[in-house]
Design an enzyme around this catalytic site. Structure first.
Site, PDB file in Angstrom:
ATOM      1  N   ASP A  16       0.786  -1.219   0.000  1.00 35.82           N
ATOM      2  CA  ASP A  16       0.000   0.000   0.000  1.00 35.82           C
ATOM      3  C   ASP A  16       0.829   1.285   0.000  1.00 35.82           C
ATOM      4  O   ASP A  16       0.571   2.202  -0.766  1.00 35.82           O
ATOM      5  CB  ASP A  16      -0.857   0.010   1.274  1.00 35.82           C
ATOM      6  CG  ASP A  16      -2.318  -0.077   0.897  1.00 35.82           C
ATOM      7  OD1 ASP A  16      -2.613  -0.645  -0.176  1.00 35.82           O
ATOM      8  OD2 ASP A  16      -3.139   0.434   1.686  1.00 35.82           O
ATOM      9  N   ALA A  18       3.916   1.778  -0.867  1.00 39.70           N
ATOM     10  CA  ALA A  18       4.667   1.967  -2.113  1.00 39.70           C
ATOM     11  C   ALA A  18       3.749   2.485  -3.209  1.00 39.70           C
ATOM     12  O   ALA A  18       4.090   3.434  -3.925  1.00 39.70           O
ATOM     13  CB  ALA A  18       5.311   0.644  -2.524  1.00 39.70           C
ATOM     14  N   LYS A 154       8.120   4.981  10.002  1.00 42.42           N
ATOM     15  CA  LYS A 154       7.597   4.595  11.301  1.00 42.42           C
ATOM     16  C   LYS A 154       6.592   3.439  11.129  1.00 42.42           C
ATOM     17  O   LYS A 154       6.091   3.282  10.005  1.00 42.42           O
ATOM     18  CB  LYS A 154       6.951   5.798  11.976  1.00 42.42           C
ATOM     19  CG  LYS A 154       5.659   6.239  11.300  1.00 42.42           C
ATOM     20  CD  LYS A 154       4.772   6.922  12.273  1.00 42.42           C
ATOM     21  CE  LYS A 154       3.398   6.701  12.029  1.00 42.42           C
ATOM     22  NZ  LYS A 154       2.374   6.790  11.374  1.00 42.42           N
ATOM     23  N   HIS A 184       6.757  11.876   7.786  1.00 41.48           N
ATOM     24  CA  HIS A 184       6.359  12.662   6.610  1.00 41.48           C
ATOM     25  C   HIS A 184       5.844  14.057   6.974  1.00 41.48           C
ATOM     26  O   HIS A 184       5.800  14.936   6.124  1.00 41.48           O
ATOM     27  CB  HIS A 184       5.376  11.898   5.713  1.00 41.48           C
ATOM     28  CG  HIS A 184       3.955  11.892   6.177  1.00 41.48           C
ATOM     29  ND1 HIS A 184       3.497  11.078   7.171  1.00 41.48           N
ATOM     30  CD2 HIS A 184       2.878  12.605   5.771  1.00 41.48           C
ATOM     31  CE1 HIS A 184       2.216  11.297   7.356  1.00 41.48           C
ATOM     32  NE2 HIS A 184       1.792  12.214   6.523  1.00 41.48           N
ATOM     33  N   GLY A 187       8.072  16.792   6.006  1.00 40.76           N
ATOM     34  CA  GLY A 187       8.135  17.164   4.592  1.00 40.76           C
ATOM     35  C   GLY A 187       7.020  18.118   4.196  1.00 40.76           C
ATOM     36  O   GLY A 187       6.944  18.544   3.050  1.00 40.76           O
ATOM     37  N   ASP A 241       0.703   6.393  16.718  1.00 41.22           N
ATOM     38  CA  ASP A 241       0.478   6.620  15.282  1.00 41.22           C
ATOM     39  C   ASP A 241       0.715   8.085  14.890  1.00 41.22           C
ATOM     40  O   ASP A 241       1.215   8.361  13.803  1.00 41.22           O
ATOM     41  CB  ASP A 241      -0.960   6.205  14.938  1.00 41.22           C
ATOM     42  CG  ASP A 241      -1.218   6.171  13.437  1.00 41.22           C
ATOM     43  OD1 ASP A 241      -0.377   5.603  12.716  1.00 41.22           O
ATOM     44  OD2 ASP A 241      -2.245   6.709  12.987  1.00 41.22           O
ATOM     45  N   HIS A 246       4.515  12.596  14.604  1.00 42.21           N
ATOM     46  CA  HIS A 246       4.177  13.792  13.820  1.00 42.21           C
ATOM     47  C   HIS A 246       4.008  15.033  14.711  1.00 42.21           C
ATOM     48  O   HIS A 246       4.594  16.078  14.464  1.00 42.21           O
ATOM     49  CB  HIS A 246       2.881  13.581  13.027  1.00 42.21           C
ATOM     50  CG  HIS A 246       2.911  12.394  12.114  1.00 42.21           C
ATOM     51  ND1 HIS A 246       4.058  11.943  11.521  1.00 42.21           N
ATOM     52  CD2 HIS A 246       1.925  11.554  11.675  1.00 42.21           C
ATOM     53  CE1 HIS A 246       3.785  10.894  10.758  1.00 42.21           C
ATOM     54  NE2 HIS A 246       2.495  10.627  10.839  1.00 42.21           N
ATOM     55  N   ARG A 337     -11.269  17.427   9.140  1.00 51.59           N
ATOM     56  CA  ARG A 337      -9.880  17.040   8.904  1.00 51.59           C
ATOM     57  C   ARG A 337      -9.034  18.301   8.926  1.00 51.59           C
ATOM     58  O   ARG A 337      -9.255  19.219   8.138  1.00 51.59           O
ATOM     59  CB  ARG A 337      -9.738  16.349   7.547  1.00 51.59           C
ATOM     60  CG  ARG A 337      -8.300  16.053   7.190  1.00 51.59           C
ATOM     61  CD  ARG A 337      -8.123  15.154   5.987  1.00 51.59           C
ATOM     62  NE  ARG A 337      -6.696  14.970   5.748  1.00 51.59           N
ATOM     63  CZ  ARG A 337      -5.984  15.659   4.840  1.00 51.59           C
ATOM     64  NH1 ARG A 337      -6.592  16.535   4.075  1.00 51.59           N
ATOM     65  NH2 ARG A 337      -4.691  15.451   4.695  1.00 51.59           N
TER      66      ARG A 337
HETATM   67  C1  BG6 Z   1       0.112   8.448   9.105  1.00 50.85           C
HETATM   68  C2  BG6 Z   1      -0.777   7.713  10.069  1.00 50.85           C
HETATM   69  O1  BG6 Z   1       1.429   8.495   9.578  1.00 50.85           O
HETATM   70  O2  BG6 Z   1      -0.388   9.774   8.932  1.00 50.85           O
HETATM   71  C3  BG6 Z   1      -2.206   7.720   9.595  1.00 50.85           C
HETATM   72  O3  BG6 Z   1      -0.300   6.377  10.218  1.00 50.85           O
HETATM   73  C4  BG6 Z   1      -2.674   9.120   9.281  1.00 50.85           C
HETATM   74  O4  BG6 Z   1      -3.055   7.133  10.583  1.00 50.85           O
HETATM   75  C5  BG6 Z   1      -1.673   9.841   8.394  1.00 50.85           C
HETATM   76  O5  BG6 Z   1      -3.918   9.016   8.631  1.00 50.85           O
HETATM   77  C6  BG6 Z   1      -2.043  11.303   8.234  1.00 50.85           C
HETATM   78  O6  BG6 Z   1      -1.206  11.915   7.308  1.00 50.85           O
HETATM   79  P1  BG6 Z   1      -1.667  13.250   6.587  1.00 50.85           P
HETATM   80  O7  BG6 Z   1      -0.474  13.652   5.797  1.00 50.85           O
HETATM   81  O8  BG6 Z   1      -2.844  12.881   5.736  1.00 50.85           O
HETATM   82  O9  BG6 Z   1      -2.029  14.209   7.655  1.00 50.85           O
END
Ligand code: BG6
Length: 480
Positions: A16, A18, A154, A184, A187, A241, A246, A337
């Site tokens: 997934d 990748a 992670k 991420h 980034g 998570d 993050h 979101r």
């Molecule tokens: C991931 C988590 O690291 O980040 C996910 O494992 C989460 O649960 C995602 O949905 C959120 O990333 P973004 O860039 O959409 O905020």
């Protein structure tokens, strides 16, 4: 970019991560001309037996393309070759090495300038064996230059002990400058802007401390649940998570002292220091939640106490921040979101306008969606009366930077790995400190000593979290 033959190997090529992140990021880099030289080759590696074309078909649907870049797409897909093999067996890795070497030889890279980037889009349980295989069979063996780098995702462990174990296993095989631990969030455009905002603006320098700032919120909300990932998620929960990585990275950038330069090591040194200054988390400064219906996922046990929501207050024991709560909040299946940082200032002393109840000054950095930086401030309400109102100085990226595409986090980070820039990657000691902060709390949750309270999907989360926010001193203001 340096010249020389570059082989990018995506391990877990049919998985997934990748398909959804790594290959699309590589394609975007290709389209922008970063991978276009004929010295670049991409290899997919996974257990499934596939032909090159079958792998290309699997990923093609995830690469955003239209008529205008159909040619780019075809050319990009032709850079990709597939090798199948297991993750703990030398045979597959020998074939992989052979495929890479053939590419290098065909590109006249025998002088040793070959660069090999291994992207582990794999579960961490196989990192040690895969790293060993890469080290033994696939590293760039020439001592005439070139390099071998490893990119890992992670979760790096589940707690301090397991993370340290993983770090030692990988650390015995590769040196720290060869290891790129991706978070991420580092980034994201607005996360990368945090240091510039803080240290390149006279406005903030004198205000950024306990004398002026009342509280800081770092918030992540998602308006969907764990769909399809219940099994993984239940083992980890929202703190592992999202918060421990993050949000804690964002926390570091907000709270750290000014580094002596923008060199990656100087920045990461300061991040480690602020993490070391965090005091143990108190149970009464934590609220955990679980959305109703979470355990209906067949891969989640009925009696799961795994939090899908958490608010945790971090406190820093240093001269700048003593007494200022940093409220880290993350939740799934909420009403919106959004990811943002909200720095709330203290009330104005001697408020002659009697306007403080309208709201405090706030500095907000909206990381996503609709990236923006804005300041909430009090102004005179236009008109004949001398009355005040809350308004905003607003830098919304959509309006201000029309026509500029904000790069995807993965795109930027993969480019950094090729360039050898580790600023936006997590160093081993940072990771250790991050686990130090959360491990005692996580163990208490795992033992069931702290319970997740239910909340309705599509809500703001548990009301207990709002109460905690108020107790911490946050004053709700209206408008934005
Ligand atoms: C991931 C988590 O690291 O980040 C996910 O494992 C989460 O649960 C995602 O949905 C959120 O990333 P973004 O860039 O959409 O905020």
């Amino acid at each position: 970019l340096e010249t020389g033959c570059l082989s990018i190997v995506v391990l877990g090529a049919s998985g997934d991560l990748a398909k959804k992140k790594t290959f699309p990021a590589l394609f975007n880099l290709y389209r922008q001309g970063f991978l276009q030289s004929n010295e670049v080759h991409i290899f997919g590696y996974a257990r499934t037996k596939l032909s090159d074309d079958e792998l290309r078909d699997r990923i093609c649907g995830y690469l955003s393309h239209g008529k205008e870049n159909a040619e780019d797409l075809t050319k990009f897909l032709h850079l990709i070759k597939y090798v199948s093999g297991s993750y703990d067996d030398e045979e597959g890795f020998r074939s992989l090495d052979k495929a890479i070497s053939e590419h290098e030889v065909s590109r006249n890279s025998t002088e040793g300038s070959a660069r090999r980037l291994f992207y582990l889009a794999l579960p961490p349980s196989v990192y040690p064996s895969v790293c060993k295989m890469i080290k033994n069979y696939c590293t760039n063996k020439s001592d005439l230059g070139g390099w071998t780098r490893i990119v890992v995702e992670k979760p790096f462990g589940k707690d301090l002990a397991s993370a340290e174990q993983l770090s030692s296993q990988i650390g015995e095989l590769f040196d720290e400058p060869q290891i790129y631990r991706i978070d991420h969030y580092l980034g994201k455009e607005l996360v990368q802007n945090l240091l510039v905002l803080r240290f390149a603006n006279r406005f903030f320098l004198p205000l950024w401390n306990r004398d002026n700032i009342d509280n800081v919120q770092i918030v992540f909300r998602e308006d969907f649940g764990t769909e399809g990932r219940g099994g993984y998620f239940d083992e980890y929960g929202i703190i592992r998570d999202i918060i421990q990585n993050h949000l804690l990275q964002v926390f570091c950038l907000i709270a750290m002292e000014k580094p002596i330069s923008i060199k990656p090591e100087h920045i990461r040194d300061e991040k480690v220091k602020v993490l070391q200054s965090v005091v143990p988390i108190k149970d009464e400064e934590v609220v955990l939640g679980q959305y109703e219906g979470y355990t209906e996922d067949p891969t989640v046990p009925d009696n799961s106490n795994t939090p899908t929501f958490a608010t945790v207050i971090l406190r820093i024991h240093n001269e700048r921040w003593e007494g200022v709560p940093f409220i880290l909040k993350a939740g799934k299946a909420l009403n919106s979101r959004k990811a943002e940082v909200r720095v709330q200032f203290k009330d104005v002393p001697g408020d002659i306008f009697r306007c403080q109840k309208q709201g405090r000054n706030e500095f907000v950095i909206r990381l996503q969606p609709l990236e923006a930086i804005y300041m909430k401030l009090t102004v005179k309400q236009p008109g004949l009366e001398m009355s005040t109102a809350q308004s905003e100085l607003d830098l919304s990226y959509r309006q201000r930077y029309q026509g500029i595409t904000i790069p995807e986090a993965y795109e930027r980070l993969i480019l950094d790995t090729i360039r050898g820039d580790q600023q936006h990657f997590v160093r081993r000691d940072e990771l250790k400190e991050a686990w130090e902060i959360f491990t005692p709390l996580l163990h208490r949750i795992d033992r069931g000593e702290l319970k997740a309270v239910p909340y309705k999907p599509g809500s703001r989360g548990p009301t207990e979290a709002d109460e905690l926010l108020q107790r911490a001193g946050y004053v709700q203001t209206h408008g934005y």
